[in-house]
Design a protein around this motif. Structure first.
Motif, PDB file in Angstrom:
ATOM      1  N   GLN A 124      -1.440  24.090 -16.220  1.00 46.39           N
ATOM      2  CA  GLN A 124      -2.353  25.014 -15.569  1.00 46.39           C
ATOM      3  C   GLN A 124      -3.796  24.773 -16.011  1.00 46.39           C
ATOM      4  O   GLN A 124      -4.044  24.258 -17.101  1.00 46.39           O
ATOM      5  N   PRO A 125      -4.770  25.129 -15.156  1.00 46.34           N
ATOM      6  CA  PRO A 125      -6.172  24.973 -15.548  1.00 46.34           C
ATOM      7  C   PRO A 125      -6.475  25.820 -16.790  1.00 46.34           C
ATOM      8  O   PRO A 125      -5.844  26.847 -17.026  1.00 46.34           O
ATOM      9  N   TYR A 126      -7.451  25.381 -17.568  1.00 45.40           N
ATOM     10  CA  TYR A 126      -7.873  26.147 -18.734  1.00 45.40           C
ATOM     11  C   TYR A 126      -9.349  25.867 -18.990  1.00 45.40           C
ATOM     12  O   TYR A 126      -9.854  24.779 -18.744  1.00 45.40           O
ATOM     13  N   GLU A 127     -10.043  26.880 -19.442  1.00 42.53           N
ATOM     14  CA  GLU A 127     -11.474  26.774 -19.707  1.00 42.53           C
ATOM     15  C   GLU A 127     -12.159  26.145 -18.486  1.00 42.53           C
ATOM     16  O   GLU A 127     -12.078  26.666 -17.386  1.00 42.53           O
ATOM     17  N   ASP A 128     -12.829  24.993 -18.655  1.00 41.32           N
ATOM     18  CA  ASP A 128     -13.482  24.341 -17.514  1.00 41.32           C
ATOM     19  C   ASP A 128     -12.685  23.131 -17.031  1.00 41.32           C
ATOM     20  O   ASP A 128     -13.203  22.291 -16.296  1.00 41.32           O
ATOM     21  N   ARG A 129     -11.424  23.021 -17.438  1.00 38.17           N
ATOM     22  CA  ARG A 129     -10.591  21.874 -17.069  1.00 38.17           C
ATOM     23  C   ARG A 129      -9.741  22.195 -15.849  1.00 38.17           C
ATOM     24  O   ARG A 129      -9.190  23.290 -15.722  1.00 38.17           O
ATOM     25  N   ALA A 130      -9.603  21.218 -14.964  1.00 40.35           N
ATOM     26  CA  ALA A 130      -8.784  21.400 -13.765  1.00 40.35           C
ATOM     27  C   ALA A 130      -7.300  21.262 -14.116  1.00 40.35           C
ATOM     28  O   ALA A 130      -6.935  20.858 -15.231  1.00 40.35           O
ATOM     29  N   ALA A 131      -6.468  21.579 -13.170  1.00 41.17           N
ATOM     30  CA  ALA A 131      -5.028  21.461 -13.373  1.00 41.17           C
ATOM     31  C   ALA A 131      -4.615  19.989 -13.464  1.00 41.17           C
ATOM     32  O   ALA A 131      -5.309  19.092 -12.978  1.00 41.17           O
ATOM     33  N   LEU A 132      -3.488  19.761 -14.101  1.00 41.44           N
ATOM     34  CA  LEU A 132      -2.921  18.419 -14.243  1.00 41.44           C
ATOM     35  C   LEU A 132      -1.511  18.436 -13.669  1.00 41.44           C
ATOM     36  O   LEU A 132      -0.720  19.329 -13.976  1.00 41.44           O
ATOM     37  N   ASP A 133      -1.194  17.436 -12.823  1.00 37.57           N
ATOM     38  CA  ASP A 133       0.142  17.343 -12.237  1.00 37.57           C
ATOM     39  C   ASP A 133       0.694  15.939 -12.431  1.00 37.57           C
ATOM     40  O   ASP A 133      -0.011  14.947 -12.199  1.00 37.57           O
ATOM     41  N   VAL A 134       1.950  15.871 -12.848  1.00 36.88           N
ATOM     42  CA  VAL A 134       2.644  14.595 -13.038  1.00 36.88           C
ATOM     43  C   VAL A 134       3.932  14.631 -12.228  1.00 36.88           C
ATOM     44  O   VAL A 134       4.708  15.582 -12.327  1.00 36.88           O
ATOM     45  N   ASN A 135       4.156  13.592 -11.430  1.00 32.26           N
ATOM     46  CA  ASN A 135       5.367  13.486 -10.628  1.00 32.26           C
ATOM     47  C   ASN A 135       6.090  12.182 -10.954  1.00 32.26           C
ATOM     48  O   ASN A 135       5.466  11.122 -11.008  1.00 32.26           O
ATOM     49  N   SER A 136       7.399  12.274 -11.175  1.00 28.73           N
ATOM     50  CA  SER A 136       8.204  11.099 -11.468  1.00 28.73           C
ATOM     51  C   SER A 136       9.662  11.444 -11.193  1.00 28.73           C
ATOM     52  O   SER A 136      10.003  12.613 -10.996  1.00 28.73           O
ATOM     53  N   GLU A 137      10.523  10.439 -11.164  1.00 27.71           N
ATOM     54  CA  GLU A 137      11.945  10.705 -11.005  1.00 27.71           C
ATOM     55  C   GLU A 137      12.569  11.192 -12.310  1.00 27.71           C
ATOM     56  O   GLU A 137      13.633  11.810 -12.304  1.00 27.71           O
ATOM     57  N   GLU A 138      11.894  10.928 -13.427  1.00 30.29           N
ATOM     58  CA  GLU A 138      12.406  11.399 -14.714  1.00 30.29           C
ATOM     59  C   GLU A 138      11.256  11.708 -15.653  1.00 30.29           C
ATOM     60  O   GLU A 138      10.339  10.908 -15.818  1.00 30.29           O
ATOM     61  N   LEU A 139      11.306  12.864 -16.257  1.00 29.32           N
ATOM     62  CA  LEU A 139      10.335  13.270 -17.264  1.00 29.32           C
ATOM     63  C   LEU A 139      11.092  13.801 -18.474  1.00 29.32           C
ATOM     64  O   LEU A 139      12.050  14.565 -18.329  1.00 29.32           O
ATOM     65  N   GLN A 204     -10.913  10.657 -28.562  1.00 35.55           N
ATOM     66  CA  GLN A 204      -9.717   9.844 -28.382  1.00 35.55           C
ATOM     67  C   GLN A 204     -10.056   8.375 -28.468  1.00 35.55           C
ATOM     68  O   GLN A 204     -11.194   7.958 -28.256  1.00 35.55           O
ATOM     69  N   ASP A 205      -9.021   7.572 -28.832  1.00 36.48           N
ATOM     70  CA  ASP A 205      -9.173   6.129 -28.961  1.00 36.48           C
ATOM     71  C   ASP A 205      -7.835   5.499 -28.642  1.00 36.48           C
ATOM     72  O   ASP A 205      -6.960   5.434 -29.492  1.00 36.48           O
ATOM     73  N   ASN A 206      -7.642   5.022 -27.382  1.00 36.62           N
ATOM     74  CA  ASN A 206      -6.369   4.467 -26.924  1.00 36.62           C
ATOM     75  C   ASN A 206      -6.600   3.116 -26.266  1.00 36.62           C
ATOM     76  O   ASN A 206      -7.688   2.815 -25.783  1.00 36.62           O
ATOM     77  N   ASN A 207      -5.539   2.301 -26.245  1.00 38.94           N
ATOM     78  CA  ASN A 207      -5.607   0.974 -25.638  1.00 38.94           C
ATOM     79  C   ASN A 207      -5.061   0.980 -24.220  1.00 38.94           C
ATOM     80  O   ASN A 207      -4.817  -0.063 -23.649  1.00 38.94           O
ATOM     81  N   HIS A 208      -4.859   2.141 -23.643  1.00 36.27           N
ATOM     82  CA  HIS A 208      -4.290   2.250 -22.311  1.00 36.27           C
ATOM     83  C   HIS A 208      -5.249   3.053 -21.431  1.00 36.27           C
ATOM     84  O   HIS A 208      -6.214   3.636 -21.909  1.00 36.27           O
ATOM     85  N   GLU A 209      -4.930   3.057 -20.127  1.00 40.71           N
ATOM     86  CA  GLU A 209      -5.661   3.948 -19.238  1.00 40.71           C
ATOM     87  C   GLU A 209      -5.448   5.364 -19.763  1.00 40.71           C
ATOM     88  O   GLU A 209      -4.339   5.861 -19.823  1.00 40.71           O
ATOM     89  N   SER A 210      -6.515   6.008 -20.177  1.00 41.35           N
ATOM     90  CA  SER A 210      -6.346   7.271 -20.852  1.00 41.35           C
ATOM     91  C   SER A 210      -7.516   8.180 -20.559  1.00 41.35           C
ATOM     92  O   SER A 210      -8.628   7.740 -20.259  1.00 41.35           O
ATOM     93  N   THR A 211      -7.235   9.464 -20.630  1.00 38.73           N
ATOM     94  CA  THR A 211      -8.274  10.452 -20.390  1.00 38.73           C
ATOM     95  C   THR A 211      -7.936  11.718 -21.135  1.00 38.73           C
ATOM     96  O   THR A 211      -6.809  11.897 -21.594  1.00 38.73           O
ATOM     97  N   THR A 212      -8.916  12.589 -21.242  1.00 40.03           N
ATOM     98  CA  THR A 212      -8.690  13.897 -21.848  1.00 40.03           C
ATOM     99  C   THR A 212      -8.758  14.928 -20.751  1.00 40.03           C
ATOM    100  O   THR A 212      -9.850  15.385 -20.384  1.00 40.03           O
ATOM    101  N   PRO A 213      -7.628  15.281 -20.146  1.00 38.30           N
ATOM    102  CA  PRO A 213      -7.629  16.164 -18.982  1.00 38.30           C
ATOM    103  C   PRO A 213      -7.848  17.631 -19.379  1.00 38.30           C
ATOM    104  O   PRO A 213      -7.547  18.033 -20.469  1.00 38.30           O
TER     105      PRO A 213
END
Length: 213
Positions: A124-139, A204-213
């Motif tokens: 769910q959204p929080y503070e000034d951050r938008a919602a985050l949604d992840v879709n997959s066949e398995e989580l 944050q410091d990652n070697n992948h496509e990454s963000t702080t949502p």
């Protein structure tokens, strides 16, 4: 001959006693039904419809909630299979997350939930951050760590940005998202500026496509 007679009688009585004991033991085994050892198989021993399960922290506050249309418990591995599952993370210090799927397996004393079939995670959204949604066949959800991940293809929608890739990990505790082997990344200008600010702050410091949502 008279001297041997007592000995012969004693031997005969001993033989009769041994034979009688053997017969009694054999008769008892055949007459008394002895159940074979119970086979532990992957068969449900308990079930429930339209259920709600709640886990609390040390202070008695609800932190995780599992709902579903139907639940079965399997004693061999102490797991639960849930139909039309809905897992809610509601820690006081983290945004609320809601995971849904066609089925789910909850095991390892509730510390792991494997959601399969139309698996969807909504932060769910929080503070000034938008919602985050992840879709997959398995989580896979780790409620104690407040983490969700998959090694399957996943589509992540973070605000106005979309990331498509194989493999994803989202840590709701520090709000970091990693998408591995990304094939399509579309980051909006707003999210790009937010990510730049986060990197400048050393968040944050990652070697992948990454963000702080």
């Amino acid at each position: 001959m008279k001297e041997r007679l007592p000995a012969l009688i004693a031997i005969a009585l001993l033989f009769v006693l041994v034979a009688g004991t053997w017969w009694a033991a054999d008769y008892t085994q055949r007459a008394v039904h002895i159940e074979p050892p119970r086979r532990v198989t992957h068969e449900p021993d308990a079930w429930s419809s339209n259920f709600v399960m709640v886990r609390t922290d040390a202070g008695g506050m609800a932190v995780n909630r599992m709902e579903g249309d139907y639940l079965q418990h399997y004693p061999d591995d102490d797991s639960y299979e849930v139909t039309r599952a809905k897992a809610i993370g509601q820690r006081a210090d983290s945004p609320i997350t809601i995971g849904t799927s066609d089925t789910a397996i909850m095991d390892q004393d509730g510390s792991r939930i494997t959601m399969r079939g139309n698996a969807h995670l909504h932060r769910q959204p929080y503070e000034d951050r938008a919602a985050l949604d992840v879709n997959s066949e398995e989580l896979i959800l780790l409620p104690d760590e407040d983490v969700a991940y998959t090694d399957q293809p996943a589509v992540v929608v973070n605000g106005k940005s979309t990331m498509v890739g194989t493999g994803m990990r989202y840590d709701n505790g520090n709000r970091t998202l990693q998408v591995f082997s990304s094939t399509d990344v579309r980051i909006s200008a707003e999210d790009s500026q937010a990510a730049s600010r986060s990197k400048n702050q050393g968040s944050q410091d990652n070697n992948h496509e990454s963000t702080t949502p």
